[in-house]
Write a protein that holds these residues in place. Structure first.
Motif, PDB file in Angstrom:
ATOM      1  N   LYS A 135       0.839  -1.186   0.000  1.00  0.00           N
ATOM      2  CA  LYS A 135       0.000   0.000   0.000  1.00  0.00           C
ATOM      3  C   LYS A 135       0.879   1.244   0.000  1.00  0.00           C
ATOM      4  O   LYS A 135       2.060   1.198   0.285  1.00  0.00           O
ATOM      5  CB  LYS A 135      -0.910  -0.004   1.225  1.00  0.00           C
ATOM      6  CG  LYS A 135      -1.870  -1.195   1.258  1.00  0.00           C
ATOM      7  CD  LYS A 135      -2.739  -1.142   2.495  1.00  0.00           C
ATOM      8  CE  LYS A 135      -3.694  -2.323   2.533  1.00  0.00           C
ATOM      9  NZ  LYS A 135      -4.546  -2.307   3.742  1.00  0.00           N
ATOM     10  N   ASP A 136       0.257   2.360  -0.330  1.00  0.00           N
ATOM     11  CA  ASP A 136       1.012   3.606  -0.382  1.00  0.00           C
ATOM     12  C   ASP A 136       1.608   3.965   0.973  1.00  0.00           C
ATOM     13  O   ASP A 136       2.628   4.630   1.055  1.00  0.00           O
ATOM     14  CB  ASP A 136       0.108   4.739  -0.880  1.00  0.00           C
ATOM     15  CG  ASP A 136      -0.252   4.558  -2.349  1.00  0.00           C
ATOM     16  OD1 ASP A 136      -1.202   5.202  -2.791  1.00  0.00           O
ATOM     17  OD2 ASP A 136       0.434   3.773  -3.025  1.00  0.00           O
ATOM     18  N   GLY A 139       4.788   1.591   1.216  1.00  0.00           N
ATOM     19  CA  GLY A 139       5.743   1.647   0.127  1.00  0.00           C
ATOM     20  C   GLY A 139       5.927   0.303  -0.550  1.00  0.00           C
ATOM     21  O   GLY A 139       5.275  -0.687  -0.223  1.00  0.00           O
ATOM     22  N   HIS A 140       6.853   0.268  -1.511  1.00  0.00           N
ATOM     23  CA  HIS A 140       7.113  -0.926  -2.304  1.00  0.00           C
ATOM     24  C   HIS A 140       8.538  -1.408  -2.067  1.00  0.00           C
ATOM     25  O   HIS A 140       9.429  -0.629  -1.731  1.00  0.00           O
ATOM     26  CB  HIS A 140       6.918  -0.634  -3.801  1.00  0.00           C
ATOM     27  CG  HIS A 140       5.564  -0.083  -4.129  1.00  0.00           C
ATOM     28  ND1 HIS A 140       4.425  -0.539  -3.524  1.00  0.00           N
ATOM     29  CD2 HIS A 140       5.174   0.886  -4.993  1.00  0.00           C
ATOM     30  CE1 HIS A 140       3.379   0.118  -4.012  1.00  0.00           C
ATOM     31  NE2 HIS A 140       3.811   0.997  -4.892  1.00  0.00           N
ATOM     32  N   ARG A 193       8.528   4.782  -1.690  1.00  0.00           N
ATOM     33  CA  ARG A 193       7.254   5.390  -2.041  1.00  0.00           C
ATOM     34  C   ARG A 193       7.145   5.578  -3.555  1.00  0.00           C
ATOM     35  O   ARG A 193       8.137   5.516  -4.274  1.00  0.00           O
ATOM     36  CB  ARG A 193       7.084   6.728  -1.320  1.00  0.00           C
ATOM     37  CG  ARG A 193       7.026   6.567   0.196  1.00  0.00           C
ATOM     38  CD  ARG A 193       6.587   7.845   0.872  1.00  0.00           C
ATOM     39  NE  ARG A 193       6.443   7.654   2.309  1.00  0.00           N
ATOM     40  CZ  ARG A 193       5.360   7.167   2.893  1.00  0.00           C
ATOM     41  NH1 ARG A 193       4.319   6.812   2.154  1.00  0.00           N
ATOM     42  NH2 ARG A 193       5.305   7.026   4.202  1.00  0.00           N
ATOM     43  N   VAL A 194       5.934   5.812  -3.989  1.00  0.00           N
ATOM     44  CA  VAL A 194       5.667   5.970  -5.416  1.00  0.00           C
ATOM     45  C   VAL A 194       6.452   7.156  -5.958  1.00  0.00           C
ATOM     46  O   VAL A 194       6.541   8.211  -5.327  1.00  0.00           O
ATOM     47  CB  VAL A 194       4.157   6.163  -5.646  1.00  0.00           C
ATOM     48  CG1 VAL A 194       3.873   6.499  -7.100  1.00  0.00           C
ATOM     49  CG2 VAL A 194       3.400   4.912  -5.229  1.00  0.00           C
ATOM     50  N   GLY A 195       7.054   6.975  -7.137  1.00  0.00           N
ATOM     51  CA  GLY A 195       7.799   8.058  -7.763  1.00  0.00           C
ATOM     52  C   GLY A 195       8.916   7.528  -8.641  1.00  0.00           C
ATOM     53  O   GLY A 195       9.077   6.323  -8.831  1.00  0.00           O
ATOM     54  N   ASN A 221      11.202   3.491 -11.863  1.00  0.00           N
ATOM     55  CA  ASN A 221       9.861   4.008 -11.604  1.00  0.00           C
ATOM     56  C   ASN A 221       9.117   3.074 -10.661  1.00  0.00           C
ATOM     57  O   ASN A 221       9.033   1.869 -10.902  1.00  0.00           O
ATOM     58  CB  ASN A 221       9.082   4.165 -12.913  1.00  0.00           C
ATOM     59  CG  ASN A 221       7.641   4.577 -12.676  1.00  0.00           C
ATOM     60  OD1 ASN A 221       6.730   3.749 -12.704  1.00  0.00           O
ATOM     61  ND2 ASN A 221       7.429   5.859 -12.435  1.00  0.00           N
ATOM     62  N   PRO A 223       5.502   2.293  -9.448  1.00  0.00           N
ATOM     63  CA  PRO A 223       4.129   2.618  -9.860  1.00  0.00           C
ATOM     64  C   PRO A 223       3.218   2.812  -8.661  1.00  0.00           C
ATOM     65  O   PRO A 223       3.485   2.344  -7.560  1.00  0.00           O
ATOM     66  CB  PRO A 223       3.724   1.389 -10.688  1.00  0.00           C
ATOM     67  CG  PRO A 223       4.527   0.275 -10.109  1.00  0.00           C
ATOM     68  CD  PRO A 223       5.842   0.886  -9.696  1.00  0.00           C
ATOM     69  N   ASP A 224       2.098   3.496  -8.916  1.00  0.00           N
ATOM     70  CA  ASP A 224       1.133   3.751  -7.851  1.00  0.00           C
ATOM     71  C   ASP A 224      -0.008   2.754  -7.848  1.00  0.00           C
ATOM     72  O   ASP A 224      -0.974   2.909  -7.125  1.00  0.00           O
ATOM     73  CB  ASP A 224       0.556   5.165  -7.979  1.00  0.00           C
ATOM     74  CG  ASP A 224      -0.110   5.394  -9.329  1.00  0.00           C
ATOM     75  OD1 ASP A 224      -0.022   4.495 -10.195  1.00  0.00           O
ATOM     76  OD2 ASP A 224      -0.714   6.469  -9.518  1.00  0.00           O
ATOM     77  N   ARG A 225       0.064   1.718  -8.656  1.00  0.00           N
ATOM     78  CA  ARG A 225      -0.965   0.684  -8.659  1.00  0.00           C
ATOM     79  C   ARG A 225      -0.333  -0.642  -9.020  1.00  0.00           C
ATOM     80  O   ARG A 225       0.775  -0.707  -9.555  1.00  0.00           O
ATOM     81  CB  ARG A 225      -2.085   1.013  -9.641  1.00  0.00           C
ATOM     82  CG  ARG A 225      -1.616   1.140 -11.081  1.00  0.00           C
ATOM     83  CD  ARG A 225      -2.770   1.497 -11.991  1.00  0.00           C
ATOM     84  NE  ARG A 225      -2.334   1.635 -13.378  1.00  0.00           N
ATOM     85  CZ  ARG A 225      -3.157   1.920 -14.379  1.00  0.00           C
ATOM     86  NH1 ARG A 225      -4.448   2.093 -14.135  1.00  0.00           N
ATOM     87  NH2 ARG A 225      -2.694   2.032 -15.609  1.00  0.00           N
TER      88      ARG A 225
END
Length: 332
Positions: A135-136, A139-140, A193-195, A221, A223-225
């Motif tokens: 989740k946002d 983070g990933h 985090r996304v970015g 990159n 991604p946000d999804r």
């Protein structure tokens, strides 16, 4: 016997400018590098205070009596020492002499040990894999890996590599985050985090402080999804969960009582063989005595009626009350 090599170098055009000043009045050895502790190369700055068309010859000598074995492999103004001329336990003291028709110009002496000039290659093939799309808020997770371009330099065990990796967000050009030291050509970053991120990595020998050049930067990159593959896996997991719930609801719940009786059978009540429990509840003593008379040594209880005076608690004197005696015990 020293071997001479003749190089022709034209004077720099800027030398003839009225404000031009000679930058180098004698040669200068500015760099020496060994990629694997088995060979090494040294480079020098040439003279630049020359007149047009003037010929110049450079001569590198070491250990006072030996000349450079190879002037070509390392490029212009260089000397290369191959394996047959390289020893880890030897100190090399060298200088370069520029020989011109008017004068000879000799550089300052430089002494070095091959172990001190080890400079490894820059890593290549820097790639990343998104290992966990969370989740946002969390983070990933990303796994980065790279390759050392010349593994043959490591086969003899002279060098043990370590790496340094730096990464930052594209929008923060001066805020590099560092991962060091890394013993393996891979690392996992958690909670990104996304970015968009820029990643680079470099290497060096564990026993030496000279870093290699940076690898080519990698644009990464986050991604946000979820990707299509992740979405498919999520759908499959949810589908299996729904099917399992339906099977439990319509297949197991209707038989729950039978399953309970199978795993938790009812505990039988205590009873006396041949005697109806209703006789005990209703108090039919004659019928009970008749059944027990079949047992050896059983004697029926005797009954007698007595009249006992009982004090009246209301203060009115004694009253008469009948009682029955069963085997010597009073029962009112």
């Amino acid at each position: 016997t020293l071997r001479w090599i003749r190089l022709t170098q034209a004077a720099s055009p800027s030398f003839f400018h009225k404000d031009a000043v000679a930058v180098t009045t004698r040669p200068y050895i500015y760099r020496c590098r060994s990629p694997n502790m088995e060979d090494f190369t040294c480079w020098w700055h040439p003279l630049d205070n020359l007149t047009g068309g003037e010929e110049i010859t450079y001569l590198l000598t070491y250990s006072k009596e030996y000349e450079c074995p190879d002037y070509t492999t390392g490029g212009p103004n260089s000397c290369h020492f191959d394996r047959s001329h390289t020893s880890v336990w030897t100190s090399y003291c060298m200088n370069v002499t520029a020989i011109t028709p008017q004068w000879n110009y000799t550089s300052k002496g430089l002494c070095l040990d091959v172990a001190d000039i080890v400079e490894t290659e820059a890593p290549i093939n820097l790639t990343f894999v998104l290992t966990d799309a969370g989740k946002d808020e969390t983070g990933h997770n990303v796994r980065l890996s790279w390759v050392y371009p010349k593994p043959e330099d490591l086969q003899y065990g002279w060098i043990t590599l370590e790496y340094e990796m730096q990464y930052r967000q594209v929008t923060e050009p001066d805020r590099w985050k560092v991962k060091h030291p890394l013993r393996e050509p891979l690392v996992e970053l958690l909670g990104l985090r996304v970015g968009d991120y820029v990643v680079r990595v470099r290497s060096r020998s564990h026993n030496n402080g000279l870093w290699s050049k940076w690898s080519s930067p990698l644009l990464m990159n986050i991604p946000d999804r979820l990707s299509s593959g992740k979405v498919l896996v999520l759908i499959l997991v949810m589908g299996v969960g729904v099917v399992a719930l339906l099977v439990f609801t319509f297949g197991i719940m209707p038989h729950s009582k039978r399953i309970k009786e199978y795993f938790l059978p009812a505990i039988p009540k205590p009873r006396i063989m041949g005697i109806d429990p209703l006789l005990l509840k209703k108090g039919h003593l004659e019928e009970i005595n008749r059944h027990f008379s079949n047992f050896h040594g059983y004697r029926p209880p005797s009954y007698s009626e007595e009249v006992l005076p009982v004090w009246n608690t209301r203060g009115k004197g004694y009253s008469v009350q009948f009682s029955y005696t069963v085997n010597g015990f009073y029962e009112y």
